[in-house]
Scaffold this active site. Structure first.
Site, mmCIF file in Angstrom:
data_model
loop_
_atom_site.group_PDB
_atom_site.id
_atom_site.type_symbol
_atom_site.label_atom_id
_atom_site.label_comp_id
_atom_site.label_asym_id
_atom_site.label_seq_id
_atom_site.Cartn_x
_atom_site.Cartn_y
_atom_site.Cartn_z
ATOM 1 N N SER A 63 0.850 -1.190 0.000
ATOM 2 C CA SER A 63 0.000 0.000 0.000
ATOM 3 C C SER A 63 0.881 1.233 0.000
ATOM 4 O O SER A 63 2.032 1.193 0.464
ATOM 5 C CB SER A 63 -0.897 0.004 1.240
ATOM 6 O OG SER A 63 -1.511 1.269 1.427
ATOM 7 N N TYR A 111 -2.002 -0.503 10.234
ATOM 8 C CA TYR A 111 -2.092 -0.869 8.818
ATOM 9 C C TYR A 111 -0.790 -0.533 8.092
ATOM 10 O O TYR A 111 -0.263 -1.348 7.330
ATOM 11 C CB TYR A 111 -3.270 -0.138 8.179
ATOM 12 C CG TYR A 111 -3.478 -0.468 6.718
ATOM 13 C CD1 TYR A 111 -4.028 -1.686 6.338
ATOM 14 C CD2 TYR A 111 -3.130 0.449 5.721
ATOM 15 C CE1 TYR A 111 -4.219 -1.991 4.993
ATOM 16 C CE2 TYR A 111 -3.322 0.153 4.390
ATOM 17 C CZ TYR A 111 -3.864 -1.068 4.027
ATOM 18 O OH TYR A 111 -4.043 -1.359 2.694
#
Length: 254
Positions: free
Chosen positions: A138, A151
């Site tokens: 990501s 995350y």
């Protein structure tokens, strides 16, 4: 170009969102697709769609956080040419309001889940003399994103594992790369917004779209196209790399 004829591909979380788009595209390009999912209905629906379109696909109920389940599933498949580590979950929070339970949940799925699949797949690829691995990272691993402590940590780990595997298995002809999407409009994103911003859903969709220089969120199909290239023979000279697909988010957000 970019044909996957006679290739066997394992895609975790391949029943919805980006994973489903990858499953459908890989099957169209000739791969036999094995979808690993906890969501039984989603995986069956994806297999049904692939089969209807003339492709080959199989659904496996598998919890990627459980190494025994992963090993059993991979050994059942036996021969693997491509592994896409796509399964993942998100979390909103800074370090001070990220509980141990939340941290462990992210760690187990996004880090241990990737490790478990690598642990199971690499020996099978070594036995075959080649393989391609693609990990889903990501932009949160590359730039600071507000309220994404756990995350971001997990996606940074995915990139580090990508480099380690790429380096360790050069001589086994196993390539390993990663993709770092920015915001991609999937049912997962819609559900995430509904859960965390129930009274501001439309506003948040517009905000997420506007936060990317290109002016919109990406599509799962766009990510799948990049995944196809990186897993194809045409990308045979590429390993140990991360590919942002971000609408200019990293370099043009100024």
């Amino acid at each position: 170009m970019f044909q996957l004829t006679n290739k066997i591909a394992v895609i975790t979380g391949g029943g919805s969102g980006i994973g489903k788009a990858i499953s459908l595209l890989f099957a169209r390009q000739g791969a036999t697709v094995h979808i690993l999912e906890l969501n039984v209905e989603a995986s069956k629906e994806a297999v049904k769609q692939i089969t209807y379109d003339g492709g080959r696909a199989f659904a496996h109920v598998c919890d990627v956080t459980n190494q025994r389940e992963v090993l059993t599933t991979f050994n059942k498949i036996k021969h693997i040419d491509i592994l896409v580590n796509n399964a993942g979950i998100a979390h909103v929070g800074k370090v001070e309001n990220t509980s141990t339970e939340d941290f462990d949940r992210i760690l187990n799925v996004n880090v241990k889940g990737v490790y478990n699949c690598l642990y199971a797949a690499v020996p099978l690829m070594k036995a075959k003399g080649q393989g391609v691995i693609l990990n889903m990272s990501s932009i949160a691993a590359l730039v600071g994103i507000t309220d994404r402590f756990a995350y971001s940590m997990s996606k940074g780990a995915a990139q580090a594992m990508t480099l380690s595997v790429a380096r360790d298995y050069l001589h086994d002809h196993i390539r390993c790369n990663s993709i770092s999407p920015a915001r991609v409009h999937t049912p997962f994103v819609d559900g995430f917004i509904a859960k965390n911003y129930p009274d501001r859903q439309e506003e948040m969709v517009e905000k997420l779209s506007a936060s990317q220089p290109i002016g919109r969120m990406g599509t799962p199909e766009e990510v799948a196209t990049l995944a196809l290239f990186l897993c194809s023979d045409e990308a045979g000279f590429i390993t140990g790399c991360d590919y942002p697909i971000d609408g200019g988010f990293i370099k043009l957000n100024n």
